[in-house]
Design a protein around this motif. Structure first.
Motif, PDB file in Angstrom:
ATOM      1  N   ASP A 121     -38.692  -6.310  11.290  1.00 48.73           N
ATOM      2  CA  ASP A 121     -39.614  -5.302  11.796  1.00 48.73           C
ATOM      3  C   ASP A 121     -39.339  -3.891  11.283  1.00 48.73           C
ATOM      4  O   ASP A 121     -39.781  -2.915  11.873  1.00 48.73           O
ATOM      5  CB  ASP A 121     -39.576  -5.287  13.330  1.00 48.73           C
ATOM      6  N   LYS A 122     -38.656  -3.750  10.211  1.00 46.69           N
ATOM      7  CA  LYS A 122     -38.287  -2.422   9.734  1.00 46.69           C
ATOM      8  C   LYS A 122     -39.393  -1.812   8.878  1.00 46.69           C
ATOM      9  O   LYS A 122     -39.915  -2.458   7.966  1.00 46.69           O
ATOM     10  CB  LYS A 122     -36.987  -2.506   8.917  1.00 46.69           C
ATOM     11  N   ASP A 123     -39.750  -0.571   9.178  1.00 44.60           N
ATOM     12  CA  ASP A 123     -40.669   0.225   8.361  1.00 44.60           C
ATOM     13  C   ASP A 123     -42.035  -0.434   8.169  1.00 44.60           C
ATOM     14  O   ASP A 123     -42.646  -0.326   7.103  1.00 44.60           O
ATOM     15  CB  ASP A 123     -40.046   0.519   6.981  1.00 44.60           C
ATOM     16  N   LEU A 124     -42.545  -1.109   9.188  1.00 40.55           N
ATOM     17  CA  LEU A 124     -43.816  -1.804   9.015  1.00 40.55           C
ATOM     18  C   LEU A 124     -44.954  -0.843   8.698  1.00 40.55           C
ATOM     19  O   LEU A 124     -45.811  -1.140   7.866  1.00 40.55           O
ATOM     20  CB  LEU A 124     -44.147  -2.603  10.278  1.00 40.55           C
ATOM     21  N   ARG A 125     -44.973   0.291   9.347  1.00 39.73           N
ATOM     22  CA  ARG A 125     -46.074   1.227   9.124  1.00 39.73           C
ATOM     23  C   ARG A 125     -46.040   1.799   7.709  1.00 39.73           C
ATOM     24  O   ARG A 125     -47.095   2.086   7.127  1.00 39.73           O
ATOM     25  CB  ARG A 125     -46.044   2.344  10.164  1.00 39.73           C
ATOM     26  N   GLU A 126     -44.860   1.972   7.146  1.00 38.48           N
ATOM     27  CA  GLU A 126     -44.781   2.430   5.761  1.00 38.48           C
ATOM     28  C   GLU A 126     -45.319   1.375   4.813  1.00 38.48           C
ATOM     29  O   GLU A 126     -45.995   1.677   3.826  1.00 38.48           O
ATOM     30  CB  GLU A 126     -43.335   2.777   5.398  1.00 38.48           C
ATOM     31  N   TYR A 127     -45.047   0.115   5.110  1.00 37.43           N
ATOM     32  CA  TYR A 127     -45.571  -0.959   4.275  1.00 37.43           C
ATOM     33  C   TYR A 127     -47.083  -1.090   4.418  1.00 37.43           C
ATOM     34  O   TYR A 127     -47.768  -1.512   3.482  1.00 37.43           O
ATOM     35  CB  TYR A 127     -44.894  -2.285   4.625  1.00 37.43           C
ATOM     36  N   ALA A 128     -47.618  -0.737   5.569  1.00 35.21           N
ATOM     37  CA  ALA A 128     -49.061  -0.835   5.795  1.00 35.21           C
ATOM     38  C   ALA A 128     -49.826   0.311   5.147  1.00 35.21           C
ATOM     39  O   ALA A 128     -51.052   0.223   4.988  1.00 35.21           O
ATOM     40  CB  ALA A 128     -49.345  -0.860   7.296  1.00 35.21           C
ATOM     41  N   GLU A 129     -49.151   1.381   4.752  1.00 34.60           N
ATOM     42  CA  GLU A 129     -49.807   2.553   4.177  1.00 34.60           C
ATOM     43  C   GLU A 129     -50.138   2.305   2.706  1.00 34.60           C
ATOM     44  O   GLU A 129     -49.257   2.200   1.864  1.00 34.60           O
ATOM     45  CB  GLU A 129     -48.914   3.782   4.306  1.00 34.60           C
ATOM     46  N   SER A 130     -51.420   2.216   2.395  1.00 40.29           N
ATOM     47  CA  SER A 130     -51.855   1.927   1.029  1.00 40.29           C
ATOM     48  C   SER A 130     -51.309   2.959   0.047  1.00 40.29           C
ATOM     49  O   SER A 130     -51.412   4.161   0.275  1.00 40.29           O
ATOM     50  CB  SER A 130     -53.388   1.907   0.939  1.00 40.29           C
ATOM     51  N   GLY A 131     -50.712   2.461  -1.036  1.00 38.55           N
ATOM     52  CA  GLY A 131     -50.225   3.340  -2.090  1.00 38.55           C
ATOM     53  C   GLY A 131     -48.840   3.892  -1.892  1.00 38.55           C
ATOM     54  O   GLY A 131     -48.297   4.540  -2.803  1.00 38.55           O
ATOM     55  N   SER A 132     -48.214   3.668  -0.716  1.00 44.94           N
ATOM     56  CA  SER A 132     -46.853   4.138  -0.516  1.00 44.94           C
ATOM     57  C   SER A 132     -45.895   3.320  -1.374  1.00 44.94           C
ATOM     58  O   SER A 132     -46.224   2.212  -1.831  1.00 44.94           O
ATOM     59  CB  SER A 132     -46.451   4.024   0.960  1.00 44.94           C
ATOM     60  N   SER A 133     -44.699   3.838  -1.582  1.00 44.30           N
ATOM     61  CA  SER A 133     -43.742   3.125  -2.431  1.00 44.30           C
ATOM     62  C   SER A 133     -43.391   1.764  -1.844  1.00 44.30           C
ATOM     63  O   SER A 133     -43.260   0.771  -2.573  1.00 44.30           O
ATOM     64  CB  SER A 133     -42.475   3.975  -2.621  1.00 44.30           C
ATOM     65  N   LYS A 134     -43.249   1.698  -0.532  1.00 39.93           N
ATOM     66  CA  LYS A 134     -42.936   0.419   0.100  1.00 39.93           C
ATOM     67  C   LYS A 134     -44.121  -0.545   0.027  1.00 39.93           C
ATOM     68  O   LYS A 134     -43.947  -1.749  -0.166  1.00 39.93           O
ATOM     69  CB  LYS A 134     -42.497   0.642   1.554  1.00 39.93           C
ATOM     70  N   ASN A 135     -45.319  -0.019   0.194  1.00 33.49           N
ATOM     71  CA  ASN A 135     -46.515  -0.855   0.089  1.00 33.49           C
ATOM     72  C   ASN A 135     -46.635  -1.451  -1.315  1.00 33.49           C
ATOM     73  O   ASN A 135     -46.902  -2.654  -1.474  1.00 33.49           O
ATOM     74  CB  ASN A 135     -47.747  -0.012   0.426  1.00 33.49           C
ATOM     75  N   LEU A 136     -46.405  -0.636  -2.326  1.00 28.10           N
ATOM     76  CA  LEU A 136     -46.518  -1.118  -3.699  1.00 28.10           C
ATOM     77  C   LEU A 136     -45.420  -2.123  -4.031  1.00 28.10           C
ATOM     78  O   LEU A 136     -45.661  -3.101  -4.757  1.00 28.10           O
ATOM     79  CB  LEU A 136     -46.468   0.063  -4.671  1.00 28.10           C
ATOM     80  N   ALA A 137     -44.209  -1.897  -3.489  1.00 26.61           N
ATOM     81  CA  ALA A 137     -43.121  -2.858  -3.716  1.00 26.61           C
ATOM     82  C   ALA A 137     -43.439  -4.205  -3.075  1.00 26.61           C
ATOM     83  O   ALA A 137     -43.161  -5.266  -3.649  1.00 26.61           O
ATOM     84  CB  ALA A 137     -41.819  -2.296  -3.160  1.00 26.61           C
ATOM     85  N   MET A 138     -44.028  -4.174  -1.890  1.00 28.41           N
ATOM     86  CA  MET A 138     -44.418  -5.414  -1.214  1.00 28.41           C
ATOM     87  C   MET A 138     -45.467  -6.163  -2.032  1.00 28.41           C
ATOM     88  O   MET A 138     -45.362  -7.387  -2.239  1.00 28.41           O
ATOM     89  CB  MET A 138     -44.980  -5.084   0.170  1.00 28.41           C
ATOM     90  N   ILE A 139     -46.491  -5.451  -2.512  1.00 21.08           N
ATOM     91  CA  ILE A 139     -47.559  -6.085  -3.280  1.00 21.08           C
ATOM     92  C   ILE A 139     -47.013  -6.665  -4.579  1.00 21.08           C
ATOM     93  O   ILE A 139     -47.384  -7.780  -4.983  1.00 21.08           O
ATOM     94  CB  ILE A 139     -48.686  -5.079  -3.547  1.00 21.08           C
ATOM     95  N   GLU A 140     -46.118  -5.944  -5.231  1.00 21.25           N
ATOM     96  CA  GLU A 140     -45.524  -6.456  -6.471  1.00 21.25           C
ATOM     97  C   GLU A 140     -44.761  -7.745  -6.222  1.00 21.25           C
ATOM     98  O   GLU A 140     -44.835  -8.698  -7.006  1.00 21.25           O
ATOM     99  CB  GLU A 140     -44.590  -5.402  -7.070  1.00 21.25           C
ATOM    100  N   SER A 141     -44.038  -7.796  -5.107  1.00 27.08           N
ATOM    101  CA  SER A 141     -43.279  -9.002  -4.776  1.00 27.08           C
ATOM    102  C   SER A 141     -44.216 -10.172  -4.477  1.00 27.08           C
ATOM    103  O   SER A 141     -43.982 -11.310  -4.924  1.00 27.08           O
ATOM    104  CB  SER A 141     -42.372  -8.731  -3.575  1.00 27.08           C
ATOM    105  N   ILE A 142     -45.307  -9.910  -3.724  1.00 28.02           N
ATOM    106  CA  ILE A 142     -46.273 -10.969  -3.413  1.00 28.02           C
ATOM    107  C   ILE A 142     -46.933 -11.477  -4.694  1.00 28.02           C
ATOM    108  O   ILE A 142     -47.113 -12.682  -4.888  1.00 28.02           O
ATOM    109  CB  ILE A 142     -47.332 -10.460  -2.419  1.00 28.02           C
ATOM    110  N   CYS A 143     -47.267 -10.553  -5.575  1.00 27.74           N
ATOM    111  CA  CYS A 143     -47.881 -10.914  -6.849  1.00 27.74           C
ATOM    112  C   CYS A 143     -46.981 -11.862  -7.638  1.00 27.74           C
ATOM    113  O   CYS A 143     -47.439 -12.870  -8.192  1.00 27.74           O
ATOM    114  CB  CYS A 143     -48.157  -9.649  -7.659  1.00 27.74           C
ATOM    115  N   SER A 144     -45.703 -11.561  -7.658  1.00 26.86           N
ATOM    116  CA  SER A 144     -44.747 -12.410  -8.373  1.00 26.86           C
ATOM    117  C   SER A 144     -44.650 -13.789  -7.731  1.00 26.86           C
ATOM    118  O   SER A 144     -44.621 -14.816  -8.422  1.00 26.86           O
ATOM    119  CB  SER A 144     -43.377 -11.733  -8.392  1.00 26.86           C
ATOM    120  N   LYS A 145     -44.633 -13.844  -6.405  1.00 26.13           N
ATOM    121  CA  LYS A 145     -44.550 -15.132  -5.698  1.00 26.13           C
ATOM    122  C   LYS A 145     -45.750 -16.022  -6.003  1.00 26.13           C
ATOM    123  O   LYS A 145     -45.616 -17.248  -6.098  1.00 26.13           O
ATOM    124  CB  LYS A 145     -44.484 -14.890  -4.184  1.00 26.13           C
ATOM    125  N   LEU A 146     -46.906 -15.407  -6.130  1.00 28.82           N
ATOM    126  CA  LEU A 146     -48.131 -16.170  -6.329  1.00 28.82           C
ATOM    127  C   LEU A 146     -48.417 -16.436  -7.800  1.00 28.82           C
ATOM    128  O   LEU A 146     -49.420 -17.074  -8.134  1.00 28.82           O
ATOM    129  CB  LEU A 146     -49.310 -15.435  -5.698  1.00 28.82           C
TER     130      LEU A 146
END
Length: 467
Positions: free
Chosen positions: A407-432
């Motif tokens: 549950d850490k930094d969920l709101r930062e990950y939910a913010e479109s374009g933030s560094s954490k949001n982009l890191a999450m999307i990059e990781s999901i992209c790699s998984k898929l």
């Protein structure tokens, strides 16, 4: 989720009830039911529709149904409708929603020495709990108001009585309710797409918490709407049928707008735009038309013999059904740079398989664009993703992997374009195994729908909501 349909007519209503209820089959897979009231009382039937269709289950017994008024439901939870004997009279009830404090309401009822019947799996029927709350008061109106105040979550309902149908929208309007009229009848529905072929005109959208009463001659308000509304945004993105409207806003138009918004944020060069059938098609058309890139169907859906894959209880079966229904068209795939639009990515398991199939068929690139932001918070109101654990959501699982804490930094990950949001999307992209992956910005989704954000429930993406 589920959906319902009700009608009061000057002539026999059974055919309209049968088809009107069937038009909600895309909203649930567990139980289908109908109840009518006639001079002999109530006649009801409930069938399991997990491996079949509503029409096929009820067609053979339609001759047993007669009446001028009736209600029907497609349920993703409990068997419905229920027929209740009470001091208010005998009535039938259907509900759609999710009662989060069900256990607490049951405990309080037991403390008053109330009792409930059990469903086949030993779980108290939430529709029966809603009926119990209604029957504590001295009128249907007071009972519905009391039930809505007591229920945490959401609960829209229809009550079939001897004089007509009460239709009540849940307290914050998370689910829709629509009234329709024709010369000889009044109807109420979740999906306005149930109206045209039955000859009804949409005449009224009740507000959050509003209660209306239907007769064959029309309808009247019995309890006014509340001021606050948070209708589920996912109705337009995924749940709803393309021909339907909620709050006078068409589903297909919103999906087209979503696709166009995705295109505005994208400079990727591709050869073909496609939608993951069926809910991704409207989004893809908006993207393709905005970009003036050809739209094609490198995946087509085969439905004649495969059951619906909306929400089977077994995840492996859900993935198998989804896979077997999508057939690749190799001649549209080989050597192509493909960009797909879809409503969302929940678990990602089936998408990963689909991507591999595309590459196996000779695709050069496979890009994915989703019409909503990353799903991070499980739904607390409509049963979407509620049967899955938090970490079944690929967004939430990825956050835990990146952070080492769920549950850490969920709101930062939910913010479109933030560094954490982009890191999450990059990781999901790699998984898929995608060439690229982009999600819709929440502001663009809200703009595509056209309602103020405070009138929409966006909890799945940013965790915000009223209670």
């Amino acid at each position: 989720m589920g959906g319902f349909f009700g009608i009061v007519s000057k002539t026999d209503c059974v055919a309209d009830l049968y088809y009107g209820t069937d038009y909600h089959s895309h909203l649930g897979t567990k139980r289908g039911g109908m109840a009518v009231r006639n001079t002999h009382g109530f006649h009801r039937a409930i069938h399991n529709i997990e491996n079949s269709y509503f029409r096929s289950k009820f067609e053979s017994e339609l001759a047993e149904f007669h009446g001028l008024q009736g209600i029907g439901v497609i349920s993703d939870t409990d068997p419905q409708p229920l027929v209740i004997d009470s001091h208010l009279g005998t009535f039938a009830i259907v509900t759609v929603g999710r009662i989060n404090n069900l256990a607490d309401l049951i405990d309080k009822a037991f403390a008053r020495k109330d009792y409930f019947s059990s469903t086949s799996d030993g779980i108290t029927n939430p529709t029966e709990v809603a009926a119990m709350l209604i029957c504590r008061e001295e009128s249907f109106e007071a009972g519905i108001r009391s039930a809505q105040e007591a229920i945490q979550g959401s609960c829209s309902l229809l009550l079939l009585t001897d004089k007509g149908i009460y239709a009540a929208r849940d307290r914050l309007g998370r689910t829709p309710l629509v009234v329709g009229r024709r010369a000889d009848a009044t109807a109420v529905t979740f999906e306005t797409s149930a109206f045209p072929n039955l000859g009804f005109e949409t005449v009224y959208f009740p507000g959050p918490g509003e209660v209306v009463f239907l007769t064959a001659d029309g309808w009247e308000q019995r309890l006014p709407a509340g001021e606050r509304m948070q209708i589920c945004s996912f109705l337009w993105v995924y749940y709803g049928y393309p021909a339907s409207e909620y709050e006078s806003i068409n589903v297909e138009r919103v999906r087209y707008n979503c696709g166009a918004a995705l295109a505005c944020q994208d400079n990727t060069e591709v050869d073909l735009i496609a939608g993951i059938p069926d809910s991704g098609i409207g989004h893809a058309l908006g993207y393709a038309n905005h970009k003036k890139i050809p739209y094609g169907r490198p995946f087509v859906k085969y439905t004649p013999t495969w059951p619906r894959s909306f929400m089977p209880q077994n995840p492996e079966m859900r993935d198998l059904v989804a896979k077997m229904k999508l057939i690749p068209v190799r001649r549209l795939i080989e050597g192509q740079r493909l960009l797909f639009c879809d409503d969302s990515i929940v678990r990602g398991t089936q998408l990963r398989e689909n991507v591999q199939i595309l590459f196996d068929c000779g695709a050069c690139q496979v890009h994915m664009r989703t019409a909503c932001p990353t799903l991070i918070y499980p739904c607390e109101f409509l049963n979407f993703s509620s049967s899955r654990s938090t970490l079944d959501l690929i967004g939430r699982k990825t956050i835990q992997e990146l952070e080492g804490a769920e549950d850490k930094d969920l709101r930062e990950y939910a913010e479109s374009g933030s560094s954490k949001n982009l890191a999450m999307i990059e990781s999901i992209c790699s998984k898929l195994h995608l060439t690229s992956l982009k999600y819709q910005h929440l502001d663009d989704l809200v703009a595509a729908i056209g309602l103020p954000k405070e009138r929409l429930c966006t909890h799945c993406w940013d965790g915000s909501s009223y209670y």
